[in-house]
Enzyme design. Structure first.
Site, PDB file in Angstrom:
ATOM      1  N   PHE A 149       0.809  -1.220   0.000  1.00  0.00           N
ATOM      2  CA  PHE A 149       0.000   0.000   0.000  1.00  0.00           C
ATOM      3  C   PHE A 149       0.838   1.263   0.000  1.00  0.00           C
ATOM      4  O   PHE A 149       0.360   2.334  -0.368  1.00  0.00           O
ATOM      5  CB  PHE A 149      -0.958  -0.005   1.212  1.00  0.00           C
ATOM      6  CG  PHE A 149      -0.315   0.399   2.518  1.00  0.00           C
ATOM      7  CD1 PHE A 149      -0.134   1.740   2.835  1.00  0.00           C
ATOM      8  CD2 PHE A 149       0.139  -0.552   3.423  1.00  0.00           C
ATOM      9  CE1 PHE A 149       0.477   2.128   4.024  1.00  0.00           C
ATOM     10  CE2 PHE A 149       0.746  -0.174   4.610  1.00  0.00           C
ATOM     11  CZ  PHE A 149       0.919   1.163   4.908  1.00  0.00           C
ATOM     12  N   CYS A 168       9.378   1.754   3.495  1.00  0.00           N
ATOM     13  CA  CYS A 168      10.280   0.634   3.803  1.00  0.00           C
ATOM     14  C   CYS A 168      11.700   1.139   4.009  1.00  0.00           C
ATOM     15  O   CYS A 168      12.537   0.428   4.554  1.00  0.00           O
ATOM     16  CB  CYS A 168      10.253  -0.388   2.686  1.00  0.00           C
ATOM     17  SG  CYS A 168      10.856   0.297   1.151  1.00  0.00           S
ATOM     18  N   GLU A 221       8.816  -4.309  13.165  1.00  0.00           N
ATOM     19  CA  GLU A 221       8.670  -3.215  12.204  1.00  0.00           C
ATOM     20  C   GLU A 221       7.367  -2.500  12.555  1.00  0.00           C
ATOM     21  O   GLU A 221       6.282  -3.074  12.430  1.00  0.00           O
ATOM     22  CB  GLU A 221       8.600  -3.747  10.773  1.00  0.00           C
ATOM     23  CG  GLU A 221       8.474  -2.609   9.769  1.00  0.00           C
ATOM     24  CD  GLU A 221       8.243  -3.057   8.329  1.00  0.00           C
ATOM     25  OE1 GLU A 221       7.514  -4.031   8.104  1.00  0.00           O
ATOM     26  OE2 GLU A 221       8.792  -2.394   7.438  1.00  0.00           O
ATOM     27  N   GLU A 261      -4.942  -3.739  -1.972  1.00  0.00           N
ATOM     28  CA  GLU A 261      -6.383  -3.464  -1.966  1.00  0.00           C
ATOM     29  C   GLU A 261      -6.717  -2.239  -1.117  1.00  0.00           C
ATOM     30  O   GLU A 261      -7.859  -1.784  -1.104  1.00  0.00           O
ATOM     31  CB  GLU A 261      -7.155  -4.701  -1.467  1.00  0.00           C
ATOM     32  CG  GLU A 261      -6.898  -5.108  -0.018  1.00  0.00           C
ATOM     33  CD  GLU A 261      -5.655  -5.972   0.172  1.00  0.00           C
ATOM     34  OE1 GLU A 261      -4.636  -5.742  -0.533  1.00  0.00           O
ATOM     35  OE2 GLU A 261      -5.682  -6.854   1.047  1.00  0.00           O
ATOM     36  N   LYS A 317      -1.115  -7.093  -9.222  1.00  0.00           N
ATOM     37  CA  LYS A 317      -2.092  -7.255  -8.134  1.00  0.00           C
ATOM     38  C   LYS A 317      -1.721  -6.196  -7.105  1.00  0.00           C
ATOM     39  O   LYS A 317      -0.885  -6.416  -6.245  1.00  0.00           O
ATOM     40  CB  LYS A 317      -1.995  -8.665  -7.539  1.00  0.00           C
ATOM     41  CG  LYS A 317      -3.251  -9.179  -6.860  1.00  0.00           C
ATOM     42  CD  LYS A 317      -3.804  -8.289  -5.759  1.00  0.00           C
ATOM     43  CE  LYS A 317      -3.015  -8.366  -4.471  1.00  0.00           C
ATOM     44  NZ  LYS A 317      -3.436  -7.348  -3.483  1.00  0.00           N
ATOM     45  N   SER A 368       5.279  -7.071   3.379  1.00  0.00           N
ATOM     46  CA  SER A 368       5.815  -7.408   4.700  1.00  0.00           C
ATOM     47  C   SER A 368       6.582  -8.734   4.657  1.00  0.00           C
ATOM     48  O   SER A 368       6.350  -9.567   3.773  1.00  0.00           O
ATOM     49  CB  SER A 368       4.663  -7.490   5.699  1.00  0.00           C
ATOM     50  OG  SER A 368       3.738  -8.470   5.274  1.00  0.00           O
TER      51      SER A 368
HETATM   52  P1  NAD Z   1       1.472  -6.664   3.034  1.00  0.00           P
HETATM   53  O1  NAD Z   1       2.498  -7.726   3.098  1.00  0.00           O
HETATM   54  O2  NAD Z   1       0.342  -6.704   3.987  1.00  0.00           O
HETATM   55  O3  NAD Z   1       0.789  -6.654   1.578  1.00  0.00           O
HETATM   56  C1  NAD Z   1       1.557  -6.599   0.403  1.00  0.00           C
HETATM   57  C2  NAD Z   1       0.760  -7.254  -0.725  1.00  0.00           C
HETATM   58  O4  NAD Z   1       0.555  -8.625  -0.417  1.00  0.00           O
HETATM   59  C3  NAD Z   1      -0.607  -6.645  -0.947  1.00  0.00           C
HETATM   60  O5  NAD Z   1      -0.858  -6.621  -2.331  1.00  0.00           O
HETATM   61  C4  NAD Z   1      -1.539  -7.605  -0.228  1.00  0.00           C
HETATM   62  O6  NAD Z   1      -2.817  -7.668  -0.819  1.00  0.00           O
HETATM   63  C5  NAD Z   1      -0.832  -8.934  -0.381  1.00  0.00           C
HETATM   64  N1  NAD Z   1      -1.046  -9.834   0.767  1.00  0.00           N
HETATM   65  C6  NAD Z   1      -1.247  -9.483   2.061  1.00  0.00           C
HETATM   66  N2  NAD Z   1      -1.356 -10.580   2.833  1.00  0.00           N
HETATM   67  C7  NAD Z   1      -1.205 -11.643   2.014  1.00  0.00           C
HETATM   68  C8  NAD Z   1      -1.197 -13.041   2.216  1.00  0.00           C
HETATM   69  N3  NAD Z   1      -1.367 -13.568   3.422  1.00  0.00           N
HETATM   70  N4  NAD Z   1      -1.004 -13.850   1.152  1.00  0.00           N
HETATM   71  C9  NAD Z   1      -0.821 -13.335  -0.080  1.00  0.00           C
HETATM   72  N5  NAD Z   1      -0.813 -12.003  -0.335  1.00  0.00           N
HETATM   73  C10 NAD Z   1      -1.000 -11.158   0.695  1.00  0.00           C
HETATM   74  O7  NAD Z   1       2.248  -5.265   3.091  1.00  0.00           O
HETATM   75  P2  NAD Z   1       1.616  -3.803   3.171  1.00  0.00           P
HETATM   76  O8  NAD Z   1       1.043  -3.609   4.523  1.00  0.00           O
HETATM   77  O9  NAD Z   1       0.787  -3.519   1.988  1.00  0.00           O
HETATM   78  O10 NAD Z   1       2.940  -2.922   3.005  1.00  0.00           O
HETATM   79  C11 NAD Z   1       3.788  -2.600   4.078  1.00  0.00           C
HETATM   80  C12 NAD Z   1       4.952  -3.548   4.141  1.00  0.00           C
HETATM   81  O11 NAD Z   1       5.655  -3.539   2.906  1.00  0.00           O
HETATM   82  C13 NAD Z   1       5.969  -3.159   5.185  1.00  0.00           C
HETATM   83  O12 NAD Z   1       6.407  -4.317   5.827  1.00  0.00           O
HETATM   84  C14 NAD Z   1       7.087  -2.539   4.367  1.00  0.00           C
HETATM   85  O13 NAD Z   1       8.373  -2.581   4.953  1.00  0.00           O
HETATM   86  C15 NAD Z   1       7.051  -3.374   3.161  1.00  0.00           C
HETATM   87  N6  NAD Z   1       7.696  -2.738   2.038  1.00  0.00           N
HETATM   88  C16 NAD Z   1       8.922  -3.183   1.683  1.00  0.00           C
HETATM   89  C17 NAD Z   1       9.583  -2.578   0.638  1.00  0.00           C
HETATM   90  C18 NAD Z   1      10.932  -3.051   0.222  1.00  0.00           C
HETATM   91  O14 NAD Z   1      11.389  -2.585  -0.782  1.00  0.00           O
HETATM   92  N7  NAD Z   1      11.571  -3.958   0.910  1.00  0.00           N
HETATM   93  C19 NAD Z   1       8.990  -1.510  -0.047  1.00  0.00           C
HETATM   94  C20 NAD Z   1       7.729  -1.087   0.350  1.00  0.00           C
HETATM   95  C21 NAD Z   1       7.092  -1.711   1.404  1.00  0.00           C
END
Ligand code: NAD
Length: 495
Positions: free
Chosen positions: A149, A281, A380, A176, A173, A226
């Site tokens: 997000f 991140c 985090e 959401e 994808k 994450s």
């Molecule tokens: P998230 O892991 O909750 O979601 C990321 C994506 O995965 C979304 O599209 C979501 O719909 C999908 N998703 C969520 N749960 C899932 C599951 N159980 N199975 C399959 N798909 C699933 O992350 P978020 O809250 O959207 O974003 C924040 C996180 O992203 C933080 O941990 C941040 O550090 C990380 N991030 C990392 C980087 C990097 O470059 N390393 C960059 C941006 C964000």
């Protein structure tokens, strides 16, 4: 209430699954839209459209692909304010920050316009007598991107610019939580002349992601999100023989040596800790002052926090917007009590800041005397909470950074070039800033952390992105005189 649908075959396609997710304006707390959540059949439809489009697109000349990328770049540039407004409306970050995200994403498109040069292979004339050898790189077919997000424009562009330039069809994808920006990107790709089906958006949650992992026609998965989800997607995808690059969470430390300029370091810590309300991140979440710099640095940071204006991202003069959801805001705030309960000192409590009456707001917080055993350090937090872990020496500070399981980014602030050079050599982190608090590499390099911040072998975008989205092939060729031909069962040796 806006309905946010899929983008398949070059048009908006309303979801049929009967499931949708709420989309909020975090600055008001009001629901503004509902995003369709795809079922397995809808993902299959999206992938089928991408497979069909990829057959022609892989044969499109490099000149044609570059022309589309140049046109897309111009459109992104012309529409940057619109993109930023869409980001602010659903994510909440302030408009200037959203515009910065668009600009950094655009860089990746500019890099990808160089695809005719970037995909040049090697050629060895006369590698053996009468034999020439050369290498080519070919697209994988259909590749998918699953994005978080916090950067709804930039992270998709990290992936799709190179994937499409390399001749793949790309299925996105998006998160959401703020899905609308992906549809504007889709429209701009179409306007730029990209054939329908080469860029697809399928909205959804775990159901959609699991189907993309399972789908036999999806050759590779790029994920950013994450760490637990990154690890699970990496394991599931590679178990099915796919290429996976899965970028996870972070806990980025900023080491401040005693010789650092205190004002410079405080400006950097506040900017990198509280920008986008800490939902980056590459945000700095731990400041590690070494020795006597701690007290003046903490005073300088606290003084700056007092001047931050928290409010809607659309309000001129706002420094920090809201968090993404009410639940996330409450979870972040919970770390302040957890830290205090574990013995840390809450120097500034963001709950006491002047905040708008509605919306998912939390002020900037500063927590001193944090230690590695505390949850405020271990987890985090992904919010506007800056922890301070005091250390007595450079070696102790380095050991702290290297012991952390996350290893996305880190920074050192010092006037001592020798110390900075030692840090760049010894620190076990993928991206390092020297007097730069958010060292996101420019698009000509690649982005990626180490350890629990990245699962896979390739970093994202830049040269490693090109490798990820292509397969190498090496051709050995000769044009012998048939008159000189004979049977020879020996293993061919070079002459
Ligand atoms: P998230 O892991 O909750 O979601 C990321 C994506 O995965 C979304 O599209 C979501 O719909 C999908 N998703 C969520 N749960 C899932 C599951 N159980 N199975 C399959 N798909 C699933 O992350 P978020 O809250 O959207 O974003 C924040 C996180 O992203 C933080 O941990 C941040 O550090 C990380 N991030 C990392 C980087 C990097 O470059 N390393 C960059 C941006 C964000």
């Amino acid at each position: 209430m806006q309905r946010i649908s899929h983008w398949i075959g070059g048009q908006r396609v309303a979801g049929r699954s009967g499931r949708s997710g709420p989309v909020f304006d975090p600055a008001t707390g009001q629901q503004t839209g509902a995003v369709d959540l795809a079922d397995v059949g809808e993902v299959d439809e999206a992938v089928a459209s991408a497979v069909a489009a990829s057959r022609d697109w892989r044969r499109a000349s490099l000149a044609k692909r570059a022309a589309v990328l140049f046109a897309f770049r111009e459109l992104l540039h012309a529409r940057q304010d619109d993109l930023a407004a869409v980001v602010t409306a659903e994510h909440g970050k302030v408009l200037a920050d959203a515009a910065g995200e668009v600009a950094r994403g655009l860089e990746n498109v500019e890099f990808a316009t160089g695809v005719p040069h970037l995909l040049k292979g090697g050629y060895s004339e006369q590698a053996s007598t009468g034999v020439d050898v050369y290498s080519i790189r070919q697209p994988l077919g259909v590749v998918a991107g699953i994005t978080p997000f916090n950067f709804p424009v930039m992270v998709p562009l990290w992936m799709c610019a190179n994937a499409i330039a390399c001749g793949n069809a790309f299925v996105l994808k998006p998160s959401e939580k703020d899905p609308s920006a992906s549809l504007l990107l889709a429209e701009l790709w179409q306007e730029a002349g990209l054939p329908d089906g080469v860029f697809t958006v399928v909205h959804g949650d775990k159901t959609a992601v699991d189907r993309l992992i399972d789908h036999p026609d999806v050759a590779a998965l790029s994920f950013v999100g994450s760490t637990p989800v990154a690890r699970a997607i990496y394991e599931a995808g590679t178990a099915r023989g796919k290429r996976v690059q899965a970028l996870g969470g972070a806990k980025n430390h900023m080491v401040v040596l005693p010789d650092a300029d205190v004002d410079l370091a405080a400006d950097a810590a506040v900017s990198a800790g509280y920008g986008a309300a800490g939902e980056r991140c590459m945000a700095i979440s731990v400041v590690v002052p070494v020795g006597a710099v701690a007290d003046p640095l903490i005073d300088a940071i606290a003084a700056r926090i007092g001047k931050l204006r928290v409010g809607a991202g659309t309000e001129p003069g706002t420094d920090m917007g809201p968090l993404i959801t009410a639940e996330h805001r409450d979870r972040v705030a919970g770390y302040l009590d957890a830290g205090a309960g574990a013995g840390a000192t809450v120097v500034v409590d963001g709950r006491q800041a002047t905040l708008p009456a509605s919306g998912f707001f939390l002020g900037a917080s500063l927590v001193d005397r944090v230690e590695p055993s505390m949850s405020v350090y271990r987890d985090e937090i992904f919010g506007p909470v800056l922890s301070v872990v005091r250390r007595d020496s450079y070696d102790e500070a380095l050991a702290l950074v290297n012991a952390n399981p996350f290893a996305n980014g880190t920074a050192i602030f010092t006037r001592d070039g020798g110390a900075a050079r030692a840090f760049q050599t010894d620190v076990e982190v993928g991206m390092v800033g020297i007097n730069v608090p958010i060292p996101v590499p420019v698009a000509a390099y690649s982005f990626g952390g180490w350890k629990a911040s990245l699962f896979g072998d390739t970093h994202m975008y830049g040269p490693e992105g090109l490798n990820f989205y292509t397969r190498g092939k090496v051709v050995t060729s000769r044009w012998p005189d048939p008159a000189s031909s004979s049977v020879d069962l020996g293993f061919p040796r070079n002459r």
